[in-house]
Structure formats: structure tokens, C-alpha cells
Scaffold this active site. Structure first.
Site, short mmCIF file in Angstrom:
data_model
loop_
_atom_site.label_atom_id
_atom_site.label_comp_id
_atom_site.label_asym_id
_atom_site.label_seq_id
_atom_site.Cartn_x
_atom_site.Cartn_y
_atom_site.Cartn_z
CB ILE A 215 -0.96 -0.02 1.22
CG1 ILE A 215 -1.96 -1.16 1.07
CG2 ILE A 215 -1.68 1.33 1.36
CD1 ILE A 215 -2.78 -1.47 2.30
NE ARG B 167 -5.74 -3.76 11.65
CZ ARG B 167 -6.19 -3.77 10.39
NH1 ARG B 167 -6.39 -2.67 9.72
NH2 ARG B 167 -6.48 -4.91 9.80
CG ASP C 263 -10.38 4.29 7.19
OD1 ASP C 263 -11.57 4.66 7.25
OD2 ASP C 263 -10.04 3.20 6.70
CD GLU D 291 -11.25 0.41 13.81
OE1 GLU D 291 -11.72 -0.53 13.16
OE2 GLU D 291 -10.29 1.09 13.42
CG HIS E 37 -11.30 -0.11 9.58
ND1 HIS E 37 -10.73 -0.78 10.64
CD2 HIS E 37 -10.65 -0.55 8.49
CE1 HIS E 37 -9.78 -1.60 10.19
NE2 HIS E 37 -9.71 -1.46 8.87
CB ALA F 165 -10.13 -2.44 2.46
C1 MLT Z 1 -7.31 -4.81 6.18
O1 MLT Z 1 -6.54 -5.16 7.08
O2 MLT Z 1 -7.19 -5.25 5.02
C2 MLT Z 1 -8.49 -3.91 6.44
O3 MLT Z 1 -8.35 -3.29 7.66
C3 MLT Z 1 -9.73 -4.69 6.22
C4 MLT Z 1 -11.00 -4.16 6.85
O4 MLT Z 1 -11.61 -3.23 6.34
O5 MLT Z 1 -11.47 -4.72 7.84
#
Ligand code: MLT
Length: 317
Positions: free
Chosen positions: A155, A244, A268, A273, A291, A294
Site C-alpha cells: 500500500i 491500524r 480511518d 472500533e 475504517h 478497503a
Molecule cells: C485490512 O486489514 O485489510 C483492512 O483493515 C480490512 C477491513 O476493512 O477490515
């Protein structure tokens, strides 16, 4: 035939493919107390996202000589919500889908960076209150600034490509780099996270949450960041975390936003959470999202297909 449980959703096309191959698929979200009562013990495969935590207690409650989870699939990259050591001790295979969401998170990170430096969220909120805040919404450009990337995996490398196209200089710190992808490139590699923060007005976090990165981005590190960029603009300090929750110390960041030391913070992910941090999110210079880095249709389809392939190769070969 495998009994498959997806606790946090799964693309419908993928459910269909698995069912057509004769597998049984349930889409049921279980709360922690249900997990601790053995709710998932009857399944061969468990597919989770970030909303389900499979720690040692959950594993112990669901694995017995009679029923055995064979495979846990993390739909996404981060494996921090699974106790990998305990899973391996109990003979449970753990897999993830490391590549499927790369572009979604790359684009989202750039979106957060742009929203922060150009006051997009704040200006939008003001427009809703009929405030035409043109004068107070002057931002700065990303072009000409140093972007520091904490971690240099897939990423982060994608973010670097787009950031360079926008005219940023990219700096990285990653103690786990094997093949040194910064060699012969115009990316500046730093030997310490302190050196990275001391060189960059803009930081984006892309490492995993581990015992050594928990709380790593704190007051001591953030106070090292310059507020003047190499192009001589007082652009302020900008931080984005789409990796994270827990890597950034939210209490320290909040104090530094209030004192004006941080100009913008794009989050994000949160320490807790799905609670988030409403107090921090209510600061005008914070852009917070639930979050969803993705969460694109494309990435969910790719994640789903990777999951299908993982299951088929495990149960049909
Ligand atoms: C990930 O680790 O790929 C993301 O945090 C996935 C998610 O949205 O839970």
C-alpha cells in the site's frame, strides 16, 4: 463439502460460487459472548474482517477433538485480530488476502491527505451551515512537500507512486525491508523513525499493529516534525492513519491538534472500533472515517475471489 461461516459479510457472487461447488455457507455475525460459548465450533472455515476478534479464548472455546476449525481467513491484510500463535498451536491454518485491497487503500490515503491539506471536510460542514468560509479555507499543496511513509509494503509503495506524481518527495522508514526497493529509486530511506519524522511535514502510517508499533506515533515523535516544507511554505504538520488504530496515540494527537502543532489529522482507524473517538473526531481539523479504506466494490470482489480460491485449493485438491 466444507461448512463455511462468514462473520462479517462476503460478496454475494462468491457465496454463489462456493455454494455451486457444493459448500455450505452461512453469513452470520456472532458477538463475543456467543463466540465464547462455542458458536463457531461446527465450521471448517471461518471468514472474518476486522469486526470479529479470534483471540486465544475464542479459539479455545471452539476447538475440541470432535469439532475442528481447519482454516481461518482474514478478508483483508491485517492479522492483528487473530491470535496467530494459539491458532498455530491448535493446528488451525490462518490465511489473508494481502493484495486485493491495495489500490482501494492507496486511493483512500491520498484522499485523506488531500482532504486534510485543502480543508475539504471542514469547508463542506460549513457549507451545510450556510457558512461561505472562503477566506479561512486556504490550504496548502501537496506538491513540493516531503511525505514520510511509516512502513513500505504494497500500500505504501502505491501511495509513493501517486504522491510522486503529485510532486511530493517521498521518504520512508521500514526496518523490515528485505529487497530494499528504495535502492536506485528517488525514495529517501531513513534508518530511524525519528529521522523520518524530523524530515517530513506530512506523514502517512502504513505499518502493522504490533507490540513495538502500539502507541509509536506519539508526542515525542510528532513534535520532531517540521512545519515548514522544502519549498519554504509554512504548511503545518499533517498525519494520516489508514493502517491500524493504536499505532497513533490518540490522546497525544488530540492535545497536539488543540495546541495547533498538528494542522490536520486523517483517521480511518481507531484505538477502539467500532466506538471510534467522538471527541477527537469533533475537532474541526480531523477528518475521520469508519475504517473504510478497503471498502470499494472492486476490492470486495477481489477479496471475495481470493477467498474462493483459498477455499477451493484447500478443499478440492
Ligand atoms: C485490512 O486489514 O485489510 C483492512 O483493515 C480490512 C477491513 O476493512 O477490515
Amino acid at each position: 463439502m466444507a461448512r463455511i461461516l462468514a462473520t462479517d459479510g462476503l460478496d454475494s457472487e462468491c457465496v454463489k460460487i462456493l455454494q455451486e461447488k457444493g459448500h455450505h455457507v452461512d453469513l452470520i455475525h456472532f458477538e463475543r459472548d456467543e463466540l465464547l460459548r462455542g458458536a463457531i465450533s461446527g465450521y471448517d472455515v471461518i471468514i472474518i474482517r476486522s469486526a470479529t476478534k479470534i483471540d486465544s479464548e475464542v479459539l479455545a472455546a471452539n476447538i475440541s477433538p470432535e469439532s475442528h476449525i481447519h482454516l481461518i481467513i482474514r478478508a483483508g491484510v491485517g492479522l492483528d485480530n487473530i491470535d496467530l500463535k494459539k491458532a498455530s498451536e491448535l493446528g488451525v491454518l490462518v490465511k489473508n488476502t494481502p493484495t486485493a485491497s491495495t489500490m482501494a487503500v492507496v486511493e483512500f490515503t491520498i484522499g485523506h491527505l488531500l482532504a486534510g491539506v485543502r480543508n475539504i471536510s471542514r469547508a463542506d460542514r460549513e457549507m451545510r451551515s450556510t457558512i461561505w468560509a472562503k477566506k479561512s479555507s486556504t490550504g496548502t499543496e501537496l506538491s513540493g512537500k516531503n511525505l514520510g511513509l511509516v512502513g513500505y509494503g504494497r500500500i505504501s509503495r502505491g501511495v509513493a507512486i501517486v504522491a510522486k506524481a503529485l510532486g511530493m518527495s517521498v521518504h520512508v522508514f521500514d526496518p523490515f525491508l528485505k529487497d530494499d526497493p528504495t535502492k536506485n529509486s528517488d525514495v529517501v530511506k531513513h534508518d530511524s523513525v525519528e529521522s523520518l519524522f524530523s524530515s517530513c511535514t506530512h506523514i502517512s502510517i502504513h505499518c502493522a499493529l504490533t507490540e513495538s508499533t502500539r502507541g509509536m506515533v506519539n508526542y515525542d515523535l510528532i513534535q520532531l516534525m517540521p512545519e515548514i516544507s522544502p519549498d519554504g511554505i509554512v504548511c503545518g504538520r499533517h498525519i494520516v492513519n489508514c493502517a491500524r488504530g493504536g499505532i497513533l496515540d490518540e490522546a497525544d494527537a488530540h492535545k497536539m491538534l488543540k495546541s495547533g502543532h498538528i494542522r490536520s489529522l486523517g483517521l480511518d482507524v481507531f484505538e477502539n472500533e467500532p466506538e471510534g473517538n467522538p471527541e477527537l473526531s469533533s475537532h474541526p481539523n480531523v477528518i475521520s472515517t469508519p475504517h473504510i479504506g478497503a471498502a470499494t466494490s472492486e476490492s470486495q470482489k477481489r477479496i471475495g475471489m481470493e477467498i474462493v480460491n483459498l477455499i477451493l485449493s484447500e478443499f478440492e485438491s
